[in-house]
Design an enzyme around this catalytic site. Structure first.
Site, PDB file in Angstrom:
ATOM      1  N   LYS A  82       0.820  -1.219   0.000  1.00  0.00           N
ATOM      2  CA  LYS A  82       0.000   0.000   0.000  1.00  0.00           C
ATOM      3  C   LYS A  82       0.852   1.266   0.000  1.00  0.00           C
ATOM      4  CE  LYS A  82      -0.832   0.283   5.024  1.00  0.00           C
ATOM      5  NZ  LYS A  82      -0.257   1.596   5.260  1.00  0.00           N
ATOM      6  N   ASP A  83       2.150   1.160   0.357  1.00  0.00           N
ATOM      7  CA  ASP A  83       3.036   2.330   0.361  1.00  0.00           C
ATOM      8  C   ASP A  83       3.688   2.582  -0.996  1.00  0.00           C
ATOM      9  OD1 ASP A  83       2.564   2.796   3.044  1.00  0.00           O
ATOM     10  OD2 ASP A  83       4.284   1.617   3.716  1.00  0.00           O
ATOM     11  N   ARG A 130      -8.044   8.593   2.897  1.00  0.00           N
ATOM     12  CA  ARG A 130      -9.034   7.551   2.626  1.00  0.00           C
ATOM     13  C   ARG A 130      -9.798   7.203   3.901  1.00  0.00           C
ATOM     14  NH1 ARG A 130      -8.912   2.401   3.961  1.00  0.00           N
ATOM     15  NH2 ARG A 130      -6.757   2.573   4.654  1.00  0.00           N
ATOM     16  N   ARG A 131      -9.066   6.964   4.991  1.00  0.00           N
ATOM     17  CA  ARG A 131      -9.731   6.624   6.250  1.00  0.00           C
ATOM     18  C   ARG A 131     -10.546   7.806   6.765  1.00  0.00           C
ATOM     19  NH1 ARG A 131      -4.265   3.822   8.232  1.00  0.00           N
ATOM     20  NH2 ARG A 131      -4.622   1.719   7.433  1.00  0.00           N
ATOM     21  N   ARG A 148       0.824  10.724  12.469  1.00  0.00           N
ATOM     22  CA  ARG A 148       1.992  10.248  11.726  1.00  0.00           C
ATOM     23  C   ARG A 148       2.921   9.477  12.651  1.00  0.00           C
ATOM     24  NH1 ARG A 148       4.403  12.574   7.680  1.00  0.00           N
ATOM     25  NH2 ARG A 148       5.513  10.601   7.748  1.00  0.00           N
ATOM     26  N   ARG A 154       2.354   5.708  16.825  1.00  0.00           N
ATOM     27  CA  ARG A 154       0.941   6.072  16.700  1.00  0.00           C
ATOM     28  C   ARG A 154       0.114   5.492  17.851  1.00  0.00           C
ATOM     29  NH1 ARG A 154      -0.568   4.537  10.732  1.00  0.00           N
ATOM     30  NH2 ARG A 154       1.451   3.493  10.663  1.00  0.00           N
ATOM     31  N   CYS A 241      -2.614  13.761  -7.724  1.00  0.00           N
ATOM     32  CA  CYS A 241      -3.086  14.322  -6.460  1.00  0.00           C
ATOM     33  C   CYS A 241      -3.515  13.194  -5.523  1.00  0.00           C
ATOM     34  CB  CYS A 241      -4.232  15.312  -6.678  1.00  0.00           C
ATOM     35  SG  CYS A 241      -5.800  14.564  -7.140  1.00  0.00           S
TER      36      CYS A 241
END
Length: 314
Positions: A82-83, A130-131, A148, A154, A241
């Site tokens: 996902k990164d 997204r979240r 972050r 976190r 974007c």
């Protein structure tokens, strides 16, 4: 056969778990192979006081590792898929995509336990547009706080910043043995995952045939088809974007199902759709779903997001 392999990795606990996992798989497959880890620091590790969307998002955790690969300092890198950007630098390729761990988002809320039980105006931490958008669709009253740092950082901020809850990828928590901290797995009806969430990507030089052959056994076919469709969907719409979108593909009964959502930043406008096709057409399927959702209203949402980004840069 190669006698020594160097894996490049970030130094976070999760990145090290991922690199060590792949190293152990290689060592088991090829007895006598020497596998070493080279720790590296990426731009995403250095800049921790700015939301990811404002400093480039994807690629912030991969560029230094990719440069080291192209320079021959390391043979491969292990990433959370996902990164990774949908387009890789010339000369590099995805050598393998591992079997997917759970792809869902997890709520961690020691006091309130579930999203539904959070009080009105609760403060929820997440670093993801997204979240954020999907949480606000479900609960417009929530106050979203940018979050972050590495996974353990976190988790600590849940207490130090007096947050009522944080949302993280369930896969990372499970891999580090912290599954007991999860108080709710958010269903896809509330939070569709990020592209590739839960899968590991092994990146290597495209012309290093020996390494590519050695890594081939790590590739999971079903996961690969699913994330090819997801990455194709994202690539079609991203346009430079950062976009609040979730997408999830899975194979059931030899059919590939792809579900996606494009949201406005406040979560109040949502375009959501699904497609089903043969796994062999995964890449085309991702493009077709993206194009269909673009004309269904995605175009207007994306245009607003781009205008907003340009306004911020003035």
């Amino acid at each position: 056969m190669r006698q020594k392999i160097v894996i490049g990795t970030r130094s976070s606990k999760l990145a090290l778990w991922q690199a060590n996992y792949i190293a152990s798989c290689l060592a088991e497959r090829y007895p006598g192979l020497e596998v070493t880890l080279k720790h590296m620091v990426t731009k995403g590790d250095k800049i921790l006081d700015v939301p990811l969307a404002k400093i480039g998002g994807k690629g912030l955790f991969t560029q230094e590792l990719e440069s080291a690969m192209l320079n021959g300092e390391i043979d491969l890198a292990v990433h959370s898929l996902k990164d990774m950007p949908t387009e890789l630098p010339t000369g590099l390729t995805l050598a393998a995509i591992t079997e997917r761990e759970t792809p869902w988002d997890a709520l961690v809320s020691p006091e309130y336990k579930t999203l539904a039980c959070l009080p009105v105006g609760a403060k929820v931490g997440t670093s993801s547009l997204r979240r954020k958008a999907q949480l606000l669709k479900a609960r417009p009253d929530l106050k979203i706080s940018d979050l972050r740092g590495n996974l353990d950082t976190r988790l600590k901020k849940l207490e130090t910043e007096q947050l009522d809850a944080i949302v993280l990828a369930a896969a990372g928590l499970k891999r580090l043995g912290w599954e007991q901290l999860i108080t709710e797995i958010l269903p896809k009806e509330i939070s569709l995952p990020a592209v590739g969430q839960g899968a590991l990507a092994i990146e290597a030089r495209a012309n290093d045939q020996e390494i590519l052959q050695m890594l081939a056994f790590l590739n999971d076919e079903d996961t690969s088809y699913a994330v090819i469709a997801e990455r194709s969907f994202l690539n079609e719409l991203e346009g430079g974007c950062q976009v609040p979108m979730g997408v999830y593909g899975c194979i059931e009964n030899n059919e590939l199902y792809l579900e996606a959502a494009i949201l406005s930043l406040d979560g109040q406008r949502v375009i959501r759709d699904t497609l089903c096709s043969s796994p062999a057409g995964a890449e085309d399927m991702g493009r077709r779903l993206a194009q269909r959702m673009y004309v269904q209203g995605g175009k207007e949402i994306l245009a607003e997001l781009l205008d907003g980004e340009q306004e911020e840069k003035k």
